[in-house]
Design an enzyme around this catalytic site. Structure first.
Site, PDB file in Angstrom:
ATOM      1  N   THR A  14       0.834  -1.205   0.000  1.00  0.00           N
ATOM      2  CA  THR A  14       0.000   0.000   0.000  1.00  0.00           C
ATOM      3  C   THR A  14       0.868   1.254   0.000  1.00  0.00           C
ATOM      4  O   THR A  14       0.594   2.217  -0.729  1.00  0.00           O
ATOM      5  CB  THR A  14      -0.925   0.009   1.228  1.00  0.00           C
ATOM      6  OG1 THR A  14      -1.827  -1.078   1.118  1.00  0.00           O
ATOM      7  CG2 THR A  14      -1.711   1.311   1.313  1.00  0.00           C
ATOM      8  N   ARG A  21       1.722   7.184  -6.584  1.00  0.00           N
ATOM      9  CA  ARG A  21       0.654   8.098  -6.983  1.00  0.00           C
ATOM     10  C   ARG A  21       0.984   9.547  -6.626  1.00  0.00           C
ATOM     11  O   ARG A  21       0.509  10.483  -7.274  1.00  0.00           O
ATOM     12  CB  ARG A  21      -0.668   7.684  -6.314  1.00  0.00           C
ATOM     13  CG  ARG A  21      -1.231   6.365  -6.806  1.00  0.00           C
ATOM     14  CD  ARG A  21      -2.677   6.162  -6.391  1.00  0.00           C
ATOM     15  NE  ARG A  21      -2.851   6.072  -4.958  1.00  0.00           N
ATOM     16  CZ  ARG A  21      -2.768   4.938  -4.263  1.00  0.00           C
ATOM     17  NH1 ARG A  21      -2.486   3.799  -4.891  1.00  0.00           N
ATOM     18  NH2 ARG A  21      -2.965   4.936  -2.955  1.00  0.00           N
ATOM     19  N   CYS A  42      -5.907 -12.483   4.594  1.00  0.00           N
ATOM     20  CA  CYS A  42      -7.115 -12.882   5.325  1.00  0.00           C
ATOM     21  C   CYS A  42      -7.920 -13.946   4.593  1.00  0.00           C
ATOM     22  O   CYS A  42      -8.839 -14.535   5.169  1.00  0.00           O
ATOM     23  CB  CYS A  42      -7.998 -11.658   5.587  1.00  0.00           C
ATOM     24  SG  CYS A  42      -7.187 -10.416   6.636  1.00  0.00           S
TER      25      CYS A  42
END
Length: 562
Positions: A14, A21, A42
């Site tokens: 992330t 960006r 998960c």
């Protein structure tokens, strides 16, 4: 500017994508020890049963895809072994070739995650597993499908343990969960956990609670687990899921300041004690949003946010992490359990003066088919009415209610203000008085003195008192089909005409199925001069807890309840 990121998955990947960006010209390199740069951590348990059937579906991004989309160099099977914060370099080992090299950085982000706890009784054996990476789940599924595996022992009843137990059971295995404490799933209190235990047992999962594992012994035929009370249990494989601990070896070697449970200490900008080094994810210490205490909360949502915040600050955007409150949800067969904030066990340990609300509303309007009951437990501070936390167990609509309460906590709302929330309503989805609104109404009634409550743990003492009346306000039919010992029956609709049967000098403790009729009965009684108390959660909750208390440890080798 060159940014080196140690570890991918939620936090590291992330952060890398966010930096790109914000800065098209930055040089970004990610080193990941495993073979997958970004994967659905998960989702790993669900690959074992085939709910997620293709291993490619577990991979969110490949190194090639990461480079094509973001221009980020992602190197898998590369382990960072040392940090020189003065030279601003990291030492790296290519795990495939053994080649060692140094990589310079301007900014460094650590996202090593957390590792499974390996207890003293752990042994290295091809039939003993932990579940953390894609490689782990591939290994477990391959073992289950290729070997003559018919039974599994899961040691630990947290998120990973229960999700794995469910999926191994769905894969056709005989599954036993061994739990050291008195109940499963630490986010829940004992009363809420009773529903979890019932669901697992009804789906054929055997539970050994209050069972401390002492030793694992392998044999040609399988694995044997010896418990501290001398009992043994045999299985073909073992999954260890007794918890995780921050992966802090690299940080320790670098001399970074550590905090709770050895987690890396960071400030609100995710900066460590060393210049130009940031840390995010399961390895870092955070502030608990409710208690404001230093905590370690290993969840994907916080890790993603922390990665974004570290990236923002590296790129010149002033951004701070405001803390975690542990909002979480788990599927256990057809049941959903969710929590946010702290539970009652934690509130007691921290010395809070709190009020608790327990209600059992339907997931949507009663006249619309298919509604299912959920049980909500809400805690709030007595003086400030600050919401401390909530737990919900049920089926449809559990996740959206916990999210509403989690948002209310983040917004600083008081418990009774939940009544004012303007929530979407249509018969298939909710009721005009949503369960969250109902929790707010109850809080308001308590604060205004319109209702007083009692709880399951109060009943044993009440049964031995001569100055009380225990009253069941359900119908005669409901009462005949099961009631709490010591309670007499006067149905709510008969109460006004039979009120003279009750002794005004005695306190009256009222129970019904869900808590609504007993509330109405309490209001009738209070307005007629009685000192009345309403049972929080209703007979539904009472019956579930009582049944759990009667359910002894499973005996062996029969596997049946005593």
């Amino acid at each position: 500017m060159k940014i080196v990121i140690v570890g991918g998955v939620a936090g590291g990947a992330t952060a890398g994508a966010r930096i790109r960006r914000l800065n098209e010209n930055a040089e970004i390199v990610i080193f990941e020890r495993s073979g997958y740069i970004s994967y659905a951590n998960c989702g790993l348990p669900y690959y074992l049963s085939g709910v997620i059937d293709e291993k490619e579906d577990l991979t969110l991004q490949t190194p090639e895809g990461f480079y094509a989309r973001y221009g980020i160099v992602a190197k898998i099977h590369h382990e960072v072994t040392d940090i020189d914060s003065k030279k601003k370099t990291v030492s790296v080992v290519d795990l495939e070739t053994g080649k060692k090299f140094e990589e310079a950085y301007d900014k460094l982000i650590l996202s090593p995650g957390a590792k499974p706890v390996l207890p003293d009784f752990y042994i290295k054996d091809e039939r003993v597993f932990t579940l953390r990476t894609v490689e782990d789940t591939l290994k477990i599924r391959s073992h289950v499908r290729s070997a003559a595996v018919k039974s599994a022992i899961v040691i630990g009843g947290g998120f990973i343990g229960l999700e794995t137990a469910e999926n191994l059971k769905e894969a056709g295995l005989d599954v036993t969960v061994v739990q050291r404490g008195e109940h499963l799933l630490g986010i829940a209190d004992k009363d809420i956990a009773a529903f979890i235990h019932a669901t697992l047992r009804s789906n054929g999962v055997r539970l050994l609670l209050n069972s401390d594992t002492k030793k694992i012994t392998p044999s040609a035929d399988g694995m044997r687990v010896e418990l501290s009370d001398g009992k043994t249990i045999d299985g073909d494989m073992i999954l260890l899921a007794i918890g995780v601990t921050p992966e802090n070896e690299l940080a320790k070697k670098a001399g970074l300041e550590l905090g709770v449970k050895g987690a890396v200490k960071v400030n609100a900008k995710m900066q460590t004690s060393a210049p130009d080094i940031y840390a995010v994810g399961d390895a870092v210490e955070v502030k608990h949003f409710v208690t404001e205490q230093n905590s370690v909360i290993a969840l994907a949502g916080p890790a993603n946010k922390q990665g974004r915040i570290a990236a923002d600050n590296i790129c010149g955007i002033d951004s701070e992490y405001e803390g975690s409150q542990g909002s979480s949800v788990i599927k256990i067969f057809d049941q959903t359990v969710a929590a946010t904030g702290i539970n009652e066990t934690q509130a007691k340990a921290l010395g809070y003066s709190y009020e608790k609300i327990i209600l059992s509303p339907a997931s949507h309007a009663g006249y619309y088919p298919g509604g299912k009951i959920m049980t909500i437990k809400l805690l709030y501070e007595k003086i400030t009415r600050k919401i401390l936390g909530a737990q919900i167990v049920g089926y449809d609509g559990v996740d959206k209610r916990i999210d509403v309460i989690a948002t209310a906590i983040r917004a600083g709302m008081k418990a009774d203000e939940l009544k004012d929330l303007d929530l979407a309503y249509a018969p298939p989805y909710s009721s005009a008085k949503d369960p969250v609104n109902m929790a707010g109404f109850i809080a308001e009634n308590i604060e205004n003195g319109l209702i007083k409550q009692f709880y399951y743990e109060d009943i044993p003492a009440l049964k031995n008192r001569n100055d009380v009346i225990l009253l069941d306000a359900r119908t005669a039919y409901e009462y005949a089909n099961g009631h709490a010992n010591g309670f007499i029956n006067i149905p709510l609709d008969d109460l006004r005409k039979r009120i003279s049967e009750l002794d005004k000098s005695k306190k009256i403790y009222v129970m019904c199925q869900s808590g609504l009729r007993s509330y109405l009965a309490s209001r009738i009684l209070m307005q007629n001069g009685f000192d009345a108390y309403n049972f929080a959660g209703g007979f539904r909750l009472y019956r579930m807890i009582a049944k759990e208390e009667l359910t002894a440890k499973e005996c062996y080798p029969c596997g049946k309840d005593k």
